[in-house]
Design an enzyme around this catalytic site. Structure first.
Site, short mmCIF file in Angstrom:
data_model
loop_
_atom_site.label_atom_id
_atom_site.label_comp_id
_atom_site.label_asym_id
_atom_site.label_seq_id
_atom_site.Cartn_x
_atom_site.Cartn_y
_atom_site.Cartn_z
N SER A 96 0.82 -1.21 0.00
CA SER A 96 0.00 0.00 0.00
C SER A 96 0.85 1.27 0.00
CB SER A 96 -0.94 0.00 1.21
OG SER A 96 -0.23 -0.15 2.42
N SER B 248 -4.20 3.31 11.53
CA SER B 248 -2.93 2.74 11.98
C SER B 248 -3.11 1.29 12.38
CB SER B 248 -2.39 3.54 13.17
OG SER B 248 -1.39 2.81 13.85
N ARG B 249 -2.38 0.40 11.73
CA ARG B 249 -2.43 -1.02 12.09
C ARG B 249 -1.89 -1.25 13.50
NH1 ARG B 249 -0.63 -1.50 6.57
NH2 ARG B 249 1.51 -1.96 7.17
N ASN B 250 -0.85 -0.50 13.87
CA ASN B 250 -0.27 -0.66 15.20
C ASN B 250 -1.29 -0.29 16.27
OD1 ASN B 250 2.65 -1.32 14.59
ND2 ASN B 250 2.42 0.56 13.43
N ALA C 100 -1.15 5.63 3.73
CA ALA C 100 -1.06 5.39 2.29
C ALA C 100 -2.31 5.86 1.54
CB ALA C 100 -0.82 3.90 2.02
N LYS D 131 7.74 5.24 17.24
CA LYS D 131 6.31 5.60 17.22
C LYS D 131 5.43 4.37 17.02
CE LYS D 131 5.38 5.18 12.64
NZ LYS D 131 4.19 4.62 11.96
N GLY E 189 7.59 10.20 8.27
CA GLY E 189 6.63 11.20 8.71
C GLY E 189 5.22 10.65 8.76
#
Length: 339
Positions: A15, A258-260, A143, A195, A139
């Protein structure tokens, strides 16, 4: 397109790699996008979009798909690597014998080397030697938003000023994509790894139901951990107040793209690690990054209590709520202290 005059070859057709390739092509550049799966590349060529990840964004005419690695690497001296951090070194070793003599390499991969916790610059130097110019971009970039042309800003750092200037000119688009140069090569790399870890913690906090106050406290103290580790490695503290630090941290900790963060939320709601990873269905960089950042912190003697508790949840079976209570139960301290 002449086979050797593309502005950039992008290695990695997931992605984010696809989104960056689209952005470059939209800027008017000839871009080659390579992926390791020939069937996937054939599908992208047929559909002229990445239907799996970016279904509503058609490819510009100047975006060219390529399944042959040698052909892709011959097309441009500028190589942008966008692969998961745990295969970064393997990919560089694969491309080295096929790169042009005048090649220059930039990566958008966020993380550290698997197991060792080394910065990706060290992995790149070991794989490619000391002569090739290196750069990194990092940064707050989801996607889907980048590919859609929504306003986005990133940081760019390089070991070579000419390369940095060229990349800034290639990537920067006044309408939607702002690229800030930064001489802090270490700091720009490190922010993107730490992060990911803190985002898992923020997700865990929200999954438990601790609320906005707790999430904000975790982000703030996570930034302090990022800055302490950066200082130990020789990074500029100001970098962590920029796009590659605070910018990426806030984005990843607060938005469910955010997957995290989503992974952490599932853990906070009681799901086990393996089930949460399977439900996400894509690489959760923060899972490996947690182990790597912890290793780096131990090596440099930096105390990172949030990272430690997340590690305990991911690798030692600790309950997410118990980990949060451990953090809350820490001794009183000065906010400005180094631990």
């Amino acid at each position: 397109m002449n086979q050797r005059n593309a502005s950039m070859t992008v290695i990695g057709a997931g992605s984010y790699g696809t989104a960056l390739a689209i952005t470059l092509a939209r800027n008017g550049h000839e871009v080659v996008l390579w992926g390791h799966d020939p069937e996937h590349i054939a599908t992208l060529e047929r559909d002229r979009c990445n239907a799996a990840f970016l279904p509503d964004v058609p490819f510009p005419d100047t975006l060219h798909l390529e399944s042959d690695l040698a052909t892709a690497l011959a097309a441009s001296r500028n190589i942008l690597v966008v692969v998961p951090s745990h295969v970064f070194g393997e990919v560089l070793r694969q491309i080295k014998p096929l790169m042009r003599p005048d090649a220059r390499l930039v990566w958008a991969t966020k993380g550290l080397e698997a197991e060792t916790g080394r910065l990706l610059q060290d992995v790149a130097r070991e794989a490619l030697g000391d002569q090739i110019p290196l750069a990194v971009i990092s940064g707050p970039t989801f996607a889907k938003e980048l590919a859609a042309g929504l306003p986005t800003a990133i940081s760019l750092a390089s070991t070579d000023q000419t390369f940095a200037d060229d990349l800034q000119q290639l990537l920067h688009c006044g309408k939607s994509f702002r690229v800030y140069s930064n001489p802090d090569f270490i700091g720009v790399q490190l922010g993107g790894a730490v992060k990911n870890v803190i985002a898992i913690g923020a997700g865990m906090s929200d999954g438990i139901g601790f609320g906005a106050n707790a999430r904000t406290a975790l982000i703030t103290r996570g930034l302090a951990e990022m800055s302490r580790l950066g200082a130990a490695l020789g990074a500029d503290p100001a970098t962590f107040m920029g796009m590659a630090g605070l910018g990426d941290l806030v984005l990843t900790c607060t938005d469910n793209q955010s997957r995290n963060r989503r992974f952490g939320m599932m853990l906070g709601q009681g799901m086990d690690v393996q089930s949460a990873q399977e439900k996400i269905g894509q690489v959760v960089e923060g899972y490996r990054n947690t182990k790597e950042v912890r290793e780096l912190a131990y090596r440099f003697g930096v105390e990172m209590p949030i990272t430690e508790e997340i590690y305990q949840v991911l690798y030692c079976g600790k309950n997410a709520r118990e980990a949060a209570l451990t953090l809350l139960g820490r001794a009183r301290k000065d906010e400005r202290s180094s631990h």
